[in-house]
Design a protein around this motif. Structure first.
Motif, PDB file in Angstrom:
ATOM      1  N   THR A 168      58.085 -10.324  39.913  1.00 39.85           N
ATOM      2  CA  THR A 168      58.665 -11.449  39.178  1.00 39.85           C
ATOM      3  C   THR A 168      60.011 -11.121  38.540  1.00 39.85           C
ATOM      4  O   THR A 168      60.500 -11.901  37.729  1.00 39.85           O
ATOM      5  CB  THR A 168      57.686 -11.965  38.108  1.00 39.85           C
ATOM      6  N   GLY A 169      60.602 -10.012  38.901  1.00 36.70           N
ATOM      7  CA  GLY A 169      61.929  -9.651  38.417  1.00 36.70           C
ATOM      8  C   GLY A 169      62.743  -9.051  39.545  1.00 36.70           C
ATOM      9  O   GLY A 169      62.186  -8.601  40.553  1.00 36.70           O
ATOM     10  N   PRO A 170      64.086  -9.027  39.417  1.00 39.59           N
ATOM     11  CA  PRO A 170      64.926  -8.534  40.513  1.00 39.59           C
ATOM     12  C   PRO A 170      64.664  -7.074  40.879  1.00 39.59           C
ATOM     13  O   PRO A 170      64.684  -6.713  42.057  1.00 39.59           O
ATOM     14  CB  PRO A 170      66.352  -8.736  40.005  1.00 39.59           C
ATOM     15  N   LYS A 171      64.406  -6.219  39.894  1.00 38.99           N
ATOM     16  CA  LYS A 171      64.121  -4.809  40.161  1.00 38.99           C
ATOM     17  C   LYS A 171      62.849  -4.670  41.003  1.00 38.99           C
ATOM     18  O   LYS A 171      62.813  -3.930  41.990  1.00 38.99           O
ATOM     19  CB  LYS A 171      63.982  -4.058  38.838  1.00 38.99           C
ATOM     20  N   TYR A 172      61.806  -5.399  40.611  1.00 37.74           N
ATOM     21  CA  TYR A 172      60.531  -5.315  41.316  1.00 37.74           C
ATOM     22  C   TYR A 172      60.610  -5.967  42.697  1.00 37.74           C
ATOM     23  O   TYR A 172      60.005  -5.493  43.659  1.00 37.74           O
ATOM     24  CB  TYR A 172      59.422  -5.930  40.474  1.00 37.74           C
ATOM     25  N   PHE A 173      61.358  -7.042  42.799  1.00 33.52           N
ATOM     26  CA  PHE A 173      61.545  -7.707  44.089  1.00 33.52           C
ATOM     27  C   PHE A 173      62.208  -6.732  45.072  1.00 33.52           C
ATOM     28  O   PHE A 173      61.783  -6.597  46.211  1.00 33.52           O
ATOM     29  CB  PHE A 173      62.397  -8.965  43.904  1.00 33.52           C
ATOM     30  N   LYS A 174      63.235  -6.026  44.607  1.00 35.71           N
ATOM     31  CA  LYS A 174      63.940  -5.050  45.444  1.00 35.71           C
ATOM     32  C   LYS A 174      62.994  -3.922  45.869  1.00 35.71           C
ATOM     33  O   LYS A 174      63.012  -3.490  47.020  1.00 35.71           O
ATOM     34  CB  LYS A 174      65.141  -4.488  44.678  1.00 35.71           C
ATOM     35  N   GLN A 175      62.153  -3.432  44.954  1.00 29.97           N
ATOM     36  CA  GLN A 175      61.193  -2.379  45.294  1.00 29.97           C
ATOM     37  C   GLN A 175      60.190  -2.871  46.332  1.00 29.97           C
ATOM     38  O   GLN A 175      59.828  -2.141  47.259  1.00 29.97           O
ATOM     39  CB  GLN A 175      60.449  -1.907  44.046  1.00 29.97           C
ATOM     40  N   ALA A 176      59.732  -4.116  46.191  1.00 30.49           N
ATOM     41  CA  ALA A 176      58.781  -4.676  47.155  1.00 30.49           C
ATOM     42  C   ALA A 176      59.426  -4.799  48.533  1.00 30.49           C
ATOM     43  O   ALA A 176      58.794  -4.517  49.553  1.00 30.49           O
ATOM     44  CB  ALA A 176      58.281  -6.030  46.674  1.00 30.49           C
ATOM     45  N   LEU A 177      60.698  -5.203  48.576  1.00 31.62           N
ATOM     46  CA  LEU A 177      61.400  -5.299  49.853  1.00 31.62           C
ATOM     47  C   LEU A 177      61.518  -3.943  50.532  1.00 31.62           C
ATOM     48  O   LEU A 177      61.413  -3.832  51.753  1.00 31.62           O
ATOM     49  CB  LEU A 177      62.801  -5.885  49.648  1.00 31.62           C
ATOM     50  N   ALA A 178      61.718  -2.894  49.751  1.00 31.89           N
ATOM     51  CA  ALA A 178      61.927  -1.558  50.310  1.00 31.89           C
ATOM     52  C   ALA A 178      60.640  -0.874  50.754  1.00 31.89           C
ATOM     53  O   ALA A 178      60.693   0.086  51.529  1.00 31.89           O
ATOM     54  CB  ALA A 178      62.643  -0.686  49.278  1.00 31.89           C
ATOM     55  N   ASN A 179      59.487  -1.336  50.285  1.00 30.87           N
ATOM     56  CA  ASN A 179      58.223  -0.675  50.612  1.00 30.87           C
ATOM     57  C   ASN A 179      57.710  -1.175  51.966  1.00 30.87           C
ATOM     58  O   ASN A 179      57.347  -2.345  52.101  1.00 30.87           O
ATOM     59  CB  ASN A 179      57.186  -0.949  49.519  1.00 30.87           C
ATOM     60  N   PRO A 180      57.612  -0.306  52.982  1.00 30.96           N
ATOM     61  CA  PRO A 180      57.163  -0.752  54.308  1.00 30.96           C
ATOM     62  C   PRO A 180      55.690  -1.166  54.345  1.00 30.96           C
ATOM     63  O   PRO A 180      55.266  -1.826  55.294  1.00 30.96           O
ATOM     64  CB  PRO A 180      57.406   0.473  55.194  1.00 30.96           C
TER      65      PRO A 180
END
Length: 145
Positions: free
Chosen positions: A14-26
């Motif tokens: 629910t935040g930009p930092k976490y969204f970016k981490q979710a995108l990076a996790n295969p």
């Protein structure tokens, strides 16, 4: 969670930092969010909703865990409630008592003579306690469906 090493996980971001981490996790195949923070999705499903916490909670608690083929070992003289969840690849020693609602995650060893109380969660990466749908909800975030 966002650092899940379980394949085919769903993440709450629910935040930009976490969204970016979710995108990076295969291992993450879908992201539930309140806002899309990037046009790039890495071929992931993104679900945007004002009630992201509630949707994640409902999905998390609706589907059974993924089971592997290594059955749990349960020692002698154990009392385990039929309402307890014991994942595969678990070793439970002798004379253990596990109450209803308890969750024992994969790759957990419980020694002899242990008592696990009602709704206890053991062998998880994280817990999230939130007020959802006018009730306190405990989300176990290891096994994501």
């Amino acid at each position: 969670m966002l650092w899940s090493n379980t394949p085919f996980s769903i993440a709450l971001a629910t935040g930009p930092k976490y969204f970016k981490q979710a995108l990076a996790n295969p291992n993450i195949i879908a992201i539930i969010t309140t806002q899309i923070f990037s046009e790039e999705t890495h071929n992931k499903t993104v679900i945007k909703t004002a009630n992201a916490d509630e949707l994640f909670h409902v999905i998390h608690n609706r589907f059974p865990p993924v089971i592997n083929n290594t059955k749990a070992y349960i020692g002698e003289n154990c009392k385990i409630s039929p309402q307890a969840t014991i994942e595969d690849n678990v070793r439970i020693g002798n004379n253990c008592h596990i109450e209803a609602g308890a969750y024992i995650g994969s790759n957990t060893v419980i020694e002899d003579d242990c008592y696990i109380g009602p709704n206890a969660t053991i062998g998880t990466q994280a817990l999230l306690s939130k007020k959802l749908m006018d009730r306190t909800a405990i989300l176990n975030i290891l096994v994501v469906y």
